[in-house]
Structures are given as C-alpha cells and as structure tokens.
Motif scaffolding. Structure first.
Motif, PDB file in Angstrom:
ATOM      1  N   ARG A 192      -8.855  -0.893  -7.399  1.00 19.54           N
ATOM      2  CA  ARG A 192      -7.202  -0.675  -8.080  1.00 19.54           C
ATOM      3  C   ARG A 192      -6.832   0.704  -7.003  1.00 19.54           C
ATOM      4  O   ARG A 192      -7.493   1.612  -6.957  1.00 19.54           O
ATOM      5  N   GLU A 193      -5.617   0.321  -6.470  1.00 23.45           N
ATOM      6  CA  GLU A 193      -5.037   1.541  -6.062  1.00 23.45           C
ATOM      7  C   GLU A 193      -4.114   2.443  -6.726  1.00 23.45           C
ATOM      8  O   GLU A 193      -3.805   2.151  -7.776  1.00 23.45           O
ATOM      9  N   VAL A 194      -4.520   3.888  -6.336  1.00 20.51           N
ATOM     10  CA  VAL A 194      -3.994   4.892  -7.165  1.00 20.51           C
ATOM     11  C   VAL A 194      -2.895   5.676  -6.385  1.00 20.51           C
ATOM     12  O   VAL A 194      -3.333   6.215  -5.607  1.00 20.51           O
ATOM     13  N   PRO A 195      -1.685   5.728  -6.971  1.00 19.78           N
ATOM     14  CA  PRO A 195      -0.551   6.565  -6.154  1.00 19.78           C
ATOM     15  C   PRO A 195      -1.174   8.040  -5.908  1.00 19.78           C
ATOM     16  O   PRO A 195      -1.768   8.532  -6.885  1.00 19.78           O
ATOM     17  N   SER A 196      -0.964   8.526  -4.613  1.00 20.97           N
ATOM     18  CA  SER A 196      -1.429   9.638  -4.498  1.00 20.97           C
ATOM     19  C   SER A 196      -0.490  10.343  -3.275  1.00 20.97           C
ATOM     20  O   SER A 196       0.093   9.806  -2.546  1.00 20.97           O
ATOM     21  N   HIS A 197      -0.110  11.710  -3.549  1.00 17.08           N
ATOM     22  CA  HIS A 197       0.761  12.481  -2.556  1.00 17.08           C
ATOM     23  C   HIS A 197      -0.210  13.257  -1.814  1.00 17.08           C
ATOM     24  O   HIS A 197      -0.814  14.167  -2.213  1.00 17.08           O
TER      25      HIS A 197
END
Length: 240
Positions: A192-197
């Motif tokens: 699962r991809e997790v949004p990250s900054h």
C-alpha cells in the motif's frame, strides 16, 4: 500519549555525520514507538553522542560495511519490533507520518511504501532531473513487474519484520529502496502506498548522485527481472 497500536514498532535511522540534523529528526518521532535503532556509518562528528543524549534508550549499531543499503540491512537485522519503519537522518522524512505507515500495516498491508506523488504527498527537495528519472524508472518497474507504483526511489517505508526473509535484501547503495519495492512485489506481498511529504535536508550535503545512483537503480530493476524469470523456470523444472 497512549500507545495507539497493539504491536511493537522499531524505527531504523541510518546516519553518517548527521549530528546537526538529529535534534530535529528525533523531535518528530512519536512518543509511542518502542525502539529506535541508529546505524552509525563511522561518523567523524558527534552523531552518536548527540543521538544518545536525545534518546537515552537508543540502540546504536556500528555499521560494518558501507553504503545506505548496507546500513539499513544491518539496522533491520538488529530491530526487535513487530513493525520496522525506515527514515532518513537528514530531516527530509517526517516522523509524524509514522502513524500513517503503521496504520496501513495494521489494516492489512504487508509493506507500506511512501510516495511523494500520491495524492497528499509532495517534495521540497527533488530536482527536475531526479523527478524525471524517478518517473521513468517507476514506469519501467510497473511495466516489468505489473505494479502500480507512483514513486519508486523514496526511502520512507515500513513493513512487518517477519517479511524480512521474503525481501532477502543484499545491496549496499541507494538502490535499496528499489530492491525492496521490487522484491515485495515478486514475493506477492500486499503493498500500500502512503502519501508522504519530503522536506529539504536541513544541514550538510547529500551523498546521492542522480546519474550514478540512477544507473544502479536501472541495473537493479533489470537484474531482478532476470532473477525472477530464472527462479520461475527453476520451479517449473522441479514440478516436472
């Protein structure tokens, strides 16, 4: 803060001469994590002393090899938690996002990979050249492995520790993230991809070189494709 998850979490931080960045990095770590493993790449500044002062319960691993990949592998081996999270020591990754990564795993994922290009993600640091190269390499990986990744070359990931054997990591350099992503897909893990900054490095200069390390990533993608095909042929031969 009460512990939000009924699992133990280890954060692995590879570091070499990052004394100036560690106060910020450690300040972002949630209070509920169970263990921090700092892998020291033979720093010549006071990285280890600063880290121990900031976190007295810190576990320090003295890196025996060289390169980020080797540092992470040694840190993963030393980790005791049910879940392992890898972050950078330069201030580019936000420890406050660890909750999202662990949540993805607890909710059913085997491997949670950060993405700067997923909705809600972003970067203050990536150059146009690196961004273009990353998109090309990501597209190639998706084509060859049937994945749907949006960000291949990013060093913020988390996974269940019991999947370490399936990943079978064996590289030294920055291509470690690519190897993890490819082998997670080959092993059939739920990803699962997790949004990250991604933030800019606070102090010092990065050891990343776009062309050199991009070439190593490309070779990893192609080599793993050959390795996977050979493994499949071997399984067919055994079945016969």
């Amino acid at each position: 803060m009460n512990k939000p998850f009924a699992v133990s979490v280890t954060v692995v931080v590879p570091a070499m001469n990052e004394a100036g960045n560690l106060p910020h990095v450690f300040a972002t770590l949630p209070t509920w994590i169970d263990e921090v493993v700092l892998v020291d790449g033979n720093s010549i500044d006071n990285t280890v002393a600063v880290a121990r002062q900031l976190r007295p319960d810190l576990r320090v691993v003295a890196q025996t090899g060289r390169g980020k990949g080797n540092a992470l592998i040694e840190g993963f081996t030393a980790a005791r938690g049910d879940i392992i999270v890898m972050i950078d020591a330069d201030g580019s990754t936000d420890g406050g996002e660890i909750f999202s990564f662990v949540s993805a795993l607890v909710q059913g994922a085997d491997f949670a990979k950060g993405s700067r290009y997923a909705p809600g993600g972003g970067s203050d640091d990536i150059s146009p050249l690196r961004s273009l190269g990353n998109k090309v390499l990501t597209g190639l990986t998706n084509l060859l492995y049937g994945t749907r990744y949006t960000d291949l070359c990013y060093g913020y990931n988390a996974f269940w520790a019991h999947h370490l054997d399936a990943l079978a990591l064996d590289c030294d350099g920055f291509e470690i993230e690519t190897l993890m992503n490819v082998r997670a897909a080959q092993a059939g893990l739920r990803i699962r991809e997790v949004p990250s900054h991604e933030h800019s490095r606070i102090h010092g200069e990065s050891n990343l070189h776009a062309v050199r390390d991009g070439w190593r990533v490309l070779k990893t993608i192609l080599r793993e494709r050959t390795r996977g095909a050979m493994a499949a042929q071997a399984q067919v031969a055994l079945a016969e």
